[in-house]
Design a protein around this motif. Structure first.
Motif, PDB file in Angstrom:
ATOM      1  N   MET B 171       0.945  -1.241  -0.257  1.00  9.71           N
ATOM      2  CA  MET B 171      -0.093   0.012   0.069  1.00  9.71           C
ATOM      3  C   MET B 171       0.731   1.233  -0.130  1.00  9.71           C
ATOM      4  O   MET B 171       0.381   2.267  -0.548  1.00  9.71           O
ATOM      5  CB  MET B 171      -0.935  -0.017   1.051  1.00  9.71           C
ATOM      6  CG  MET B 171      -2.132  -0.829   1.019  1.00  9.71           C
ATOM      7  SD  MET B 171      -2.857  -0.769  -0.498  1.00  9.71           S
ATOM      8  CE  MET B 171      -3.634   0.960  -0.369  1.00  9.71           C
ATOM      9  N   ARG B 172       1.972   1.239   0.441  1.00  8.71           N
ATOM     10  CA  ARG B 172       2.988   2.300   0.675  1.00  8.71           C
ATOM     11  C   ARG B 172       3.050   2.729  -0.587  1.00  8.71           C
ATOM     12  O   ARG B 172       3.287   3.658  -1.246  1.00  8.71           O
ATOM     13  CB  ARG B 172       4.208   1.822   1.445  1.00  8.71           C
ATOM     14  CG  ARG B 172       5.071   2.801   1.851  1.00  8.71           C
ATOM     15  CD  ARG B 172       6.115   2.180   2.518  1.00  8.71           C
ATOM     16  NE  ARG B 172       7.287   1.733   2.038  1.00  8.71           N
ATOM     17  CZ  ARG B 172       8.450   0.990   2.538  1.00  8.71           C
ATOM     18  NH1 ARG B 172       7.997   0.794   3.730  1.00  8.71           N
ATOM     19  NH2 ARG B 172       9.533   0.445   1.923  1.00  8.71           N
ATOM     20  N   GLU B 173       3.731   1.459  -1.690  1.00  7.60           N
ATOM     21  CA  GLU B 173       3.939   2.008  -3.110  1.00  7.60           C
ATOM     22  C   GLU B 173       2.889   2.494  -3.831  1.00  7.60           C
ATOM     23  O   GLU B 173       2.806   3.469  -4.554  1.00  7.60           O
ATOM     24  CB  GLU B 173       4.545   0.592  -3.650  1.00  7.60           C
ATOM     25  CG  GLU B 173       5.937   0.500  -3.267  1.00  7.60           C
ATOM     26  CD  GLU B 173       6.557  -0.777  -3.441  1.00  7.60           C
ATOM     27  OE1 GLU B 173       6.119  -1.693  -3.826  1.00  7.60           O
ATOM     28  OE2 GLU B 173       7.578  -1.083  -2.503  1.00  7.60           O
ATOM     29  N   GLU B 174       1.518   1.829  -3.337  1.00 10.89           N
ATOM     30  CA  GLU B 174       0.426   2.161  -4.173  1.00 10.89           C
ATOM     31  C   GLU B 174       0.193   3.777  -3.852  1.00 10.89           C
ATOM     32  O   GLU B 174      -0.561   4.368  -4.668  1.00 10.89           O
ATOM     33  CB  GLU B 174      -0.735   1.351  -3.626  1.00 10.89           C
ATOM     34  CG  GLU B 174      -0.987  -0.060  -4.374  1.00 10.89           C
ATOM     35  CD  GLU B 174      -1.341   0.422  -5.836  1.00 10.89           C
ATOM     36  OE1 GLU B 174      -0.617   0.239  -6.586  1.00 10.89           O
ATOM     37  OE2 GLU B 174      -2.608   0.417  -6.012  1.00 10.89           O
ATOM     38  N   ILE B 175       0.194   4.175  -2.573  1.00 14.08           N
ATOM     39  CA  ILE B 175       0.061   5.691  -2.308  1.00 14.08           C
ATOM     40  C   ILE B 175       0.809   6.330  -2.945  1.00 14.08           C
ATOM     41  O   ILE B 175       0.168   7.519  -3.665  1.00 14.08           O
ATOM     42  CB  ILE B 175       0.150   5.732  -0.791  1.00 14.08           C
ATOM     43  CG1 ILE B 175      -1.233   5.075  -0.056  1.00 14.08           C
ATOM     44  CG2 ILE B 175       0.054   7.323  -0.318  1.00 14.08           C
ATOM     45  CD1 ILE B 175      -1.057   4.923   1.562  1.00 14.08           C
ATOM     46  N   ARG B 176       1.769   5.829  -2.865  1.00 12.13           N
ATOM     47  CA  ARG B 176       3.145   6.783  -3.901  1.00 12.13           C
ATOM     48  C   ARG B 176       2.586   6.890  -5.515  1.00 12.13           C
ATOM     49  O   ARG B 176       2.748   7.992  -6.070  1.00 12.13           O
ATOM     50  CB  ARG B 176       4.397   6.322  -3.711  1.00 12.13           C
ATOM     51  CG  ARG B 176       5.560   7.129  -4.543  1.00 12.13           C
ATOM     52  CD  ARG B 176       5.596   8.498  -3.941  1.00 12.13           C
ATOM     53  NE  ARG B 176       7.038   9.119  -4.366  1.00 12.13           N
ATOM     54  CZ  ARG B 176       6.927  10.479  -4.215  1.00 12.13           C
ATOM     55  NH1 ARG B 176       6.086  11.047  -3.629  1.00 12.13           N
ATOM     56  NH2 ARG B 176       8.473  10.923  -4.346  1.00 12.13           N
ATOM     57  N   ARG B 177       2.271   5.588  -5.945  1.00 11.57           N
ATOM     58  CA  ARG B 177       1.899   5.447  -7.237  1.00 11.57           C
ATOM     59  C   ARG B 177       0.667   6.474  -7.557  1.00 11.57           C
ATOM     60  O   ARG B 177       0.598   7.316  -8.518  1.00 11.57           O
ATOM     61  CB  ARG B 177       1.464   4.276  -7.690  1.00 11.57           C
ATOM     62  CG  ARG B 177       0.918   4.168  -9.108  1.00 11.57           C
ATOM     63  CD  ARG B 177       0.494   2.575  -9.520  1.00 11.57           C
ATOM     64  NE  ARG B 177      -0.822   2.195  -8.661  1.00 11.57           N
ATOM     65  CZ  ARG B 177      -2.091   2.365  -9.380  1.00 11.57           C
ATOM     66  NH1 ARG B 177      -2.229   3.161 -10.372  1.00 11.57           N
ATOM     67  NH2 ARG B 177      -3.248   1.981  -8.575  1.00 11.57           N
ATOM     68  N   ILE B 178      -0.492   6.487  -6.741  1.00 13.11           N
ATOM     69  CA  ILE B 178      -1.609   7.247  -7.171  1.00 13.11           C
ATOM     70  C   ILE B 178      -1.388   8.551  -6.851  1.00 13.11           C
ATOM     71  O   ILE B 178      -1.863   9.507  -7.734  1.00 13.11           O
ATOM     72  CB  ILE B 178      -2.814   6.660  -6.226  1.00 13.11           C
ATOM     73  CG1 ILE B 178      -2.938   5.283  -6.375  1.00 13.11           C
ATOM     74  CG2 ILE B 178      -3.835   7.594  -6.069  1.00 13.11           C
ATOM     75  CD1 ILE B 178      -3.843   4.463  -5.173  1.00 13.11           C
ATOM     76  N   GLN B 179      -0.409   9.001  -5.747  1.00 14.16           N
ATOM     77  CA  GLN B 179      -0.218  10.271  -5.734  1.00 14.16           C
ATOM     78  C   GLN B 179       0.389  10.916  -6.633  1.00 14.16           C
ATOM     79  O   GLN B 179      -0.023  12.146  -7.349  1.00 14.16           O
ATOM     80  CB  GLN B 179       0.760  10.592  -4.467  1.00 14.16           C
ATOM     81  CG  GLN B 179       0.941  12.106  -3.972  1.00 14.16           C
ATOM     82  CD  GLN B 179       2.336  12.377  -4.299  1.00 14.16           C
ATOM     83  OE1 GLN B 179       3.136  11.733  -4.725  1.00 14.16           O
ATOM     84  NE2 GLN B 179       2.423  13.633  -4.426  1.00 14.16           N
TER      85      GLN B 179
END
Lengths: 297, 371
Positions: B171-179
Motif C-alpha cells: 500500500m505504501r507503494e500504491e499511495i506513492r503511485r496514486i499520488q
C-alpha cells in the motif's frame, strides 16, 4: 468454548433457565393460552372452570358493540398522536444531550425523571396542570389570548390531554435509548462526512439517521406496542373513568371494564385477543419495513 | 497550490500540542509528518483539514487564508487511520458521497466514482459493503473517496498502521503511485520512520509539538539537525557518547564513563568543553587496535538480516555496531571499532543542536537498509 450442544449441556442450561421459565409460564404463557381459549367460551361456569358451550359469538358481539369500535378508534388516535411526536421530540432532546453542553449529568437526570416516577403521581400533578381554573397550562395559553380549556371534562380535549401526558411520560425512556444509540456511532464518520463536504444538517440526514436506524426501529416498535396497551395513565388522570363521555376509552380499558366491572370474562378475553392480533400485525409490518431501511453493522 | 503554515499553534486545555510551526508545502509534494506518539503530528493534520481550528497562527492554501474555514468548505480529501468508510453505504456509494454533497448529477457522479475505483483497483468490488472488504481493500476505497472530488490537498492519517507488514509495503507503494498519477499535494502522518523516509519527498520531523527538522529524507538521515533527529532515525539506533575536553592536548577528548581518549581534526569543535557525538552502528567497523576509536569487550551478538549486530562495552558505555558477519567473534572477545571522522555527528551538549559532522554526500549509506 462454543461446541456442539449435547443432551448433557442442554440439561445443564435448562436448569439455569428453569426458575425464570417457571414464573414466565405460570404468569405469562399460561394466561395467554387460557385467555385465547376463554375468548371462545359462550356458556360456562367461571369459578368451577366448566364450559358448556363454545363458539365465535364473543367476536361477533365485539364488532357490534359501539363501545368496542370507539375504544379501537381511540386507541389508534392515541398511538398516532403519541408515537411520532414522542420519537421526534425525544430524538431532538437526545441530540441536544449528546452535544457538548455544561451540566450534562443534571439535564440527563431531569429528562429521565418522568420514567422513574409513578404514573399515579405523574397523573395527579398533570391533573393540576390541566385544571381549567387553576392549571398552569391554561395560564400559559392565556398569555397568547386563548380562553381556558376544560382539558379533563370536555370530551373534545380529554384525548389531547391524555396524549400530552403520555408523550411527556415516555420521553425519558426514549431519550436514554436514543442517547445510547447516538453514543454508539463512531465520531470518525462525522469527521469523514465533514471533510467530504457535508453540512451539519446533511451529516444528520446522511449519517446519524441511517446509523441510528436500529435504535429508531427498536424505539418505534416499543412505543407502538406501549401505545396500544395504554391504561394506567387514563385510570389515574380521569379518576378511574375512561374520560368524559368515554372519550378516552381504549381497548385495554374496555377489557378492564368488561372483566372487572361487568364480569363478562369471555368477552374481555376476546377483546384482549383482538388487541393482540392488531399489535401483532403492526409489529409484523414494521419488521418488513425495517428489513429494507434498517442498517445493522 | 502551495500550502503555507505561519506560526501555527494549537493549545488544548493545558497542553500545547503544536508550537509555532512555519513551513511551506509545495504543489505536488508528498510530505510526511513524522514523530513519536503525542508529538503533535496528527493535530497538525487535523488543523490542515479544518476539523480543528488553531489557537494561533495562520494557514494559507495558495494565496487564500483558510485558517478559520470549516472542514466541509476546504475542498480537501482525507484518509482516516481507521478509514471511516460509511458502514451503511456500498463501496460505490461511499466513493460517490463527496460528489453527492457537491450536488453533482447522479450519472456523472457514478461515472467519476467508477473511474476512481479503477485507479485504486477496486472496480470489481463496488457493490459490496465496507464490512465485506479486507483491510487493504478498505484502504483503497478510502483513498478513492478522498480523491474523487479532485481535491487540492490529500491528507492521510497513519494510513498504513492498520495493515499487516506485507500489505503495508504494497500500500505504501500504491499511495506513492496514486499520488504521482494524480499529481496531488499530499501530507501524510506516520510514526514509522521507514514509511516516512521511503515514500516522501520531504519529511517534517516533530517532537513535543515542535518542528525538529524539515528536509529531504536522505538529508535528515545524513545530517540530523539535533540530538532528537539523530536518535529518532536509524535502525538499529545511533550510539551517543558524551565527551569531555582534555586540557593538556588540543583536540583530544575523554569518553565519559571510560578511560579512552579520542582526537578530532575538525576545527569547529575547539570552542566546546564538552561534546555529544553520534555514531551510527553501520558506520562502525572492526579494526586493528592501533586504528581503534573505541575498544571494549563484546557482550552481545545477534544476527539481523545480512548483518551481525554486536554490542561492545567499554567502562559503563555500550556501543552497538553492525559488522561483517564473516568476521568470527564470540561474546567475551576484545574488539576494536573504528569510524571515519567525517561520519561522526557532533552535537552541542547544552543545546542538543548540531555542530557538524556527518557526511552529506555519503554514497555508501543505503537509506533503505538502515531505517
Amino acid at each position: 468454548m462454543m461446541s456442539e450442544p449435547t443432551w448433557k449441556s442442554t440439561f445443564k442450561a435448562f436448569l439455569y433457565l428453569l426458575p425464570a421459565l417457571l414464573i414466565l409460564i405460570i404468569f405469562n404463557i399460561y394466561p395467554i393460552i387460557k385467555s385465547f381459549l376463554m375468548s371462545f367460551y359462550i356458556d360456562f361456569d367461571y369459578f368451577n372452570n366448566v364450559v358448556y358451550e363454545r363458539g365465535v359469538r364473543n367476536f361477533i358481539h365485539l364488532f357490534q358493540d359501539p363501545n368496542f369500535i370507539k375504544a379501537t378508534l381511540n386507541t389508534f388516535i392515541f398511538v398516532v398522536g403519541v408515537v411520532p411526536i414522542s420519537i421526534i421530540l425525544s430524538l431532538t432532546i437526545a441530540l441536544f444531550l449528546n452535544s457538548k453542553i455544561k451540566f450534562l449529568g443534571f439535564f440527563r437526570t431531569i429528562y429521565f425523571l418522568p420514567f422513574v416516577t409513578s404514573v399515579v403521581a405523574v397523573a395527579i400533578v398533570w391533573s393540576w396542570i390541566f385544571h381549567s381554573d387553576y392549571g398552569l397550562l391554561n395560564y400559559f395559553l392565556g398569555w397568547f389570548g386563548i380562553d381556558p380549556i376544560n382539558w379533563l371534562t370536555d370530551p373534545t380535549y380529554a384525548m389531547p390531554a391524555l396524549i400530552i401526558l403520555s408523550i411527556w411520560k415516555g420521553l425519558g425512556f426514549n431519550i436514554i435509548i436514543f442517547l445510547a444509540g447516538l453514543q454508539n456511532i463512531n465520531q470518525q464518520y462525522y469527521l469523514a462526512a465533514q471533510v467530504d463536504g457535508a453540512s451539519a444538517w446533511r451529516r444528520f440526514t446522511n449519517m446519524t439517521l441511517p446509523l441510528l436506524s436500529p435504535t429508531m426501529f427498536f424505539v418505534s416498535i416499543i412505543s407502538i406496542i406501549n401505545g396500544f396497551k395504554v391504561f394506567d395513565e387514563i385510570f389515574a388522570l380521569f379518576n378511574g373513568k375512561p374520560g368524559p363521555a368515554n372519550s378516552t376509552l381504549t381497548v385495554v380499558y374496555y377489557v378492564y371494564q368488561k372483566f372487572y366491572e361487568e364480569y363478562e370474562f369471555s368477552l374481555a378475553a376476546a377483546a384482549a385477543f383482538v388487541l393482540f392480533i392488531i399489535v401483532f400485525i403492526f409489529t409484523l409490518v414494521q419488521l418488513i419495513i425495517g428489513k429494507k431501511f434498517v442498517h445493522y453493522d | 497550490m502551495d500550502i503555507h503554515l505561519e506560526q501555527l499553534t494549537m493549545q488544548f486545555d493545558d497542553v500545547t500540542a503544536v508550537k509555532h510551526i512555519t513551513t511551506t508545502i509545495k504543489n505536488g509534494e508528498l510530505v510526511s509528518l513524522l514523530g513519536p506518539s503525542g508529538c503533535g503530528k496528527s493535530t497538525t493534520l487535523m488543523l490542515l483539514s479544518g476539523l480543528y481550528k488553531p489557537t494561533g497562527g495562520e494557514i494559507y492554501f495558495g494565496d487564500k487564508r483558510v485558517t478559520h474555514l470549516d472542514a466541509e468548505k476546504r475542498g480537501i480529501g482525507m484518509v482516516f487511520q481507521s478509514y471511516a468508510l460509511y458502514p451503511h453505504l456500498s463501496v460505490l456509494k461511499n466513493i460517490m458521497f463527496p460528489l453527492k454533497m457537491q450536488r453533482v448529477a447522479k450519472a456523472e457522479a457514478k461515472q467519476r466514482a467508477m473511474e476512481m475505483a479503477k485507479l485504486v483497483q477496486i472496480d470489481h468490488l463496488t457493490d459490496r459493503k465496507p464490512a465485506q472488504l479486507s483491510g487493504g481493500q478498505q484502504q483503497r476505497v478510502a483513498i478513492a473517496r478522498a480523491l474523487v472530488k479532485n481535491p487540492k490537498l490529500l491528507l492521510l492519517d497513519e494510513p498504513l498502521s492498520n495493515l499487516d507488514a506485507r500489505l503495508r509495503l504494497e500500500m505504501r507503494e500504491e499511495i506513492r503511485r496514486i499520488q504521482q498519477e494524480v499529481g496531488i499535494t499530499a501530507v501524510f502522518v506516520t510514526h514509522d520512520q521507514e514509511e516516512a523516509l521511503s515514500i516522501s519527498d520531504r519529511v517534517m520531523l516533530m517532537n513535543q509539538g515542535e518542528l525538529q527538522q524539515d528536509s529531504a529524507p536522505q538529508e535528515m538521515y545524513r545530517t540530523p539537525s539535533n540530538v532528537f533527529a539523530a536518535s529518532f532515525l536509524g535502525n538499529p539506533p545511533i550510539n551517543f557518547l558524551n565527551l569531555t575536553k582534555e586540557e593538556s592536548k588540543a583536540g583530544t577528548y575523554t569518553i565519559d564513563g571510560t578511560n579512552q581518549q579520542v582526537t578530532f581534526m575538525n576545527p569547529a569543535l575547539k570552542a566546546y568543553e564538552t561534546l555529544k557525538i553520534g555514531l551510527r552502528p553501520e558506520h562502525l567497523e572492526i579494526a586493528a587496535e592501533n586504528e581503534a576509536f573505541i575498544t571494549g569487550e563484546v557482550i552481545h551478538i545477534e544476527t539481523i538480516g545480512r548483518d551481525t549486530l554486536i554490542r561492545v562495552q567499554q567502562g559503563d558505555i555500550p556501543v552497538r555496531a553492525l559488522v561483517d558477519p564473516k568476521i568470527h567473534l564470540q561474546v567475551g572477545d576484545t574488539c576494536s571499532l573504528a569510524i571515519e571522522e567525517n561520519q561522526i555527528h557532533f552535537f552541542d551538549t547544552n543545546t542538543s543542536e548540531r555542530i557538524g559532522g556527518g557526511f552529506s554526500h555519503d554514497v555508501r549509506t543505503n537509506l533503505e537498509e538502515h531505517v
